[in-house]
Design a protein around this motif. Structure first.
Motif, short mmCIF file in Angstrom:
data_model
loop_
_atom_site.label_atom_id
_atom_site.label_comp_id
_atom_site.label_asym_id
_atom_site.label_seq_id
_atom_site.Cartn_x
_atom_site.Cartn_y
_atom_site.Cartn_z
N PRO A 137 53.41 40.18 50.96
CA PRO A 137 52.52 39.07 50.59
C PRO A 137 51.08 39.50 50.41
O PRO A 137 50.31 38.82 49.72
N TYR A 138 50.65 40.62 51.05
CA TYR A 138 49.26 41.05 50.97
C TYR A 138 49.09 42.41 50.30
O TYR A 138 47.98 42.87 50.12
N ARG A 139 50.18 43.06 49.94
CA ARG A 139 50.13 44.37 49.28
C ARG A 139 51.20 44.42 48.21
O ARG A 139 52.32 43.97 48.44
N ASN A 140 50.82 44.95 47.07
CA ASN A 140 51.76 45.07 45.97
C ASN A 140 51.43 46.38 45.25
O ASN A 140 50.72 46.39 44.24
N THR A 182 49.47 42.47 40.16
CA THR A 182 49.80 41.28 40.92
C THR A 182 49.36 41.39 42.38
O THR A 182 49.61 40.47 43.16
N ASP A 183 48.76 42.51 42.77
CA ASP A 183 48.24 42.66 44.13
C ASP A 183 47.09 41.67 44.35
O ASP A 183 46.27 41.44 43.44
N PRO A 184 47.00 41.06 45.54
CA PRO A 184 45.92 40.09 45.78
C PRO A 184 44.53 40.66 45.59
O PRO A 184 43.57 39.90 45.36
N ASN A 185 44.36 41.98 45.69
CA ASN A 185 43.04 42.60 45.52
C ASN A 185 42.78 43.05 44.09
O ASN A 185 41.75 43.67 43.83
N SER A 186 43.70 42.77 43.17
CA SER A 186 43.55 43.23 41.79
C SER A 186 42.82 42.18 40.95
O SER A 186 43.01 40.96 41.14
N ALA A 187 42.02 42.67 40.03
CA ALA A 187 41.33 41.81 39.07
C ALA A 187 41.25 42.54 37.74
O ALA A 187 40.75 43.67 37.67
N VAL A 188 41.77 41.91 36.69
CA VAL A 188 41.84 42.54 35.37
C VAL A 188 41.08 41.66 34.37
O VAL A 188 41.46 40.49 34.17
N PRO A 189 40.02 42.17 33.75
CA PRO A 189 39.36 41.40 32.68
C PRO A 189 40.31 41.25 31.49
O PRO A 189 40.83 42.24 30.97
N ALA A 201 41.97 37.90 35.26
CA ALA A 201 43.28 37.61 35.85
C ALA A 201 43.37 38.30 37.20
O ALA A 201 43.21 39.52 37.29
N TYR A 202 43.60 37.51 38.23
CA TYR A 202 43.67 38.02 39.60
C TYR A 202 45.13 38.06 40.06
O TYR A 202 45.96 37.27 39.62
N GLY A 203 45.41 38.97 40.99
CA GLY A 203 46.71 38.99 41.64
C GLY A 203 46.84 37.84 42.63
O GLY A 203 45.85 37.24 43.05
N THR A 204 48.06 37.54 42.99
CA THR A 204 48.33 36.43 43.90
C THR A 204 49.18 36.90 45.07
O THR A 204 49.83 37.94 45.01
N ARG A 205 49.20 36.12 46.11
CA ARG A 205 50.08 36.41 47.24
C ARG A 205 51.53 36.20 46.80
O ARG A 205 51.85 35.21 46.18
N GLY A 206 52.36 37.11 47.16
CA GLY A 206 53.74 37.08 46.71
C GLY A 206 54.00 38.05 45.59
O GLY A 206 55.12 38.51 45.41
N GLY A 207 52.95 38.37 44.81
CA GLY A 207 53.06 39.41 43.80
C GLY A 207 53.98 39.11 42.65
O GLY A 207 54.57 40.02 42.09
N SER A 208 54.10 37.85 42.24
CA SER A 208 54.97 37.53 41.12
C SER A 208 54.23 36.96 39.93
O SER A 208 54.78 36.90 38.83
N GLU A 209 52.97 36.52 40.12
CA GLU A 209 52.22 35.88 39.05
C GLU A 209 50.77 36.38 39.06
O GLU A 209 50.32 37.04 40.00
N LEU A 210 50.08 36.03 37.98
CA LEU A 210 48.65 36.27 37.86
C LEU A 210 47.93 34.93 37.88
O LEU A 210 48.45 33.93 37.36
N SER A 211 46.76 34.91 38.47
CA SER A 211 45.99 33.67 38.58
C SER A 211 44.72 33.79 37.75
O SER A 211 44.02 34.81 37.81
N LEU A 212 44.43 32.75 36.97
CA LEU A 212 43.20 32.66 36.18
C LEU A 212 42.47 31.39 36.62
O LEU A 212 42.65 30.30 36.05
#
Length: 314
Positions: A137-140, A182-189, A201-212
């Motif tokens: 949930p916190y590492r991907n 998809t890692d919670p610490n990831s951020a992709v312009p 686009a940020y990673g989310t907890r669970g590592g299955s989606e991206l959040s904008l």
């Protein structure tokens, strides 16, 4: 044969009775032989006796026949069981080989896609293989089989045949750790391919989606829009697929739109990946465009008298 008290035979005694009995026995034997020779009565008698005695023979032979039948049945059963076991092992081996061939075919198809991607990019890339995963949930993150000795550096982008997977964050002598997008610490312009809207686009907890989470309310973002890297910041080269928008809804404050996107890369299935050696240079403010058109002194609104004066002086 009866014997007298003195030990002599009564049949061959000197008395007349013994002699007559002998004659009678001989005559009876001759008559029986003649009758049997002419009519076969004894054969019929033996046949009738055999009809009565044969079932007794069969009954007496049943235990032996049963033992033989049981021995043959046991031998056949053992043989069939061994043969079935061999056939079952052969079938399992054939299925294992078929599955292995299918897996090899799929791996070859993925490698072909990576090779096609490498040729289409026209960039310097390096092939790597996943050897370990760290999903939670916190590492991907994933571990790759190349490191500093193979020329890997922190910050290199990891892609597969479908899109961006992540970025190298730690380098060891022969391995490296890559953080997935998809890692919670990831951020992709990223940029919305259809409209050109830039966001992150940020990673989310669970590592299955991206959040904008910070899309302007007035922005034109729809489900199905493709996200590609914008190249801002220099971390990810421009134009690589990142994901596809799945949901768009207002956030809790109502000041922004929040979207969720599915990653374009096969994060859970890719075994072979590519490391981009050519990192994108940081993109700052755009340089001023060169001036196109008439000279400044002949632009509309310029003082034409000065131009005439300069022409007269020449």
């Amino acid at each position: 044969m009866a014997l007298n008290r003195d030990g002599s035979s009564t049949l061959f005694s000197a008395s007349m009775a013994g002699t007559l009995r002998l004659i009678v026995y001989l005559a009876l034997a001759c008559v029986l032989m003649v009758i049997d020779h002419r009519n076969g009565w004894l054969a019929k008698a033996r046949y009738g006796a055999s009809v009565v005695i044969e079932p007794l023979y069969r009954l007496a032979g049943l235990p032996a026949e049963g033992v033989d039948a049981a021995r043959v049945a046991f031998a056949d059963r053992t043989k069939l069981s061994d043969e079935n076991q061999r056939l079952r092992e052969a079938l399992l081996l054939a299925n294992a080989r078929l599955n292995r061939m299918r897996a090899v075919a799929q791996q070859n198809a993925r490698l072909k896609q990576l090779l096609d991607t490498q040729h289409s990019l026209g960039m310097n890339v390096q092939l790597a293989r996943l050897i370990d995963v760290d999903l939670g949930p916190y590492r991907n993150r994933v571990v790759l089989n190349v490191g500093q000795r193979e020329g890997v550096k922190a910050g290199q982008v990891v892609i597969d045949a479908h899109g961006v997977m992540g970025q190298v964050i730690q380098v060891m002598p022969h391995t490296c750790v890559a953080m997935l997008i998809t890692d919670p610490n990831s951020a992709v312009p990223v940029t919305v391919e259809r409209t050109g809207l830039r966001t992150v686009a940020y990673g989310t907890r669970g590592g299955s989606e991206l959040s904008l989470p910070t899309i302007p309310v007035t922005a034109d973002v729809k489900v199905g829009d493709k996200l590609v890297t914008s190249g801002l910041g220099g971390g990810f080269p421009q134009g690589f697929p990142v994901g596809t928008v799945r949901r768009v809804s207002p956030d809790l404050s109502g000041m922004f739109l929040s979207a969720r996107a599915a990653p374009a890369a096969a994060l859970e299935r890719s075994g072979d990946v590519l490391l981009l050696r050519d990192l994108a240079p940081p993109m700052g403010p755009p340089a001023p465009a060169p001036q196109v058109g008439p000279p400044a002194d002949l632009a509309p609104g310029a003082d034409t008298n000065d131009a005439h004066k300069q022409g007269a002086s020449h």
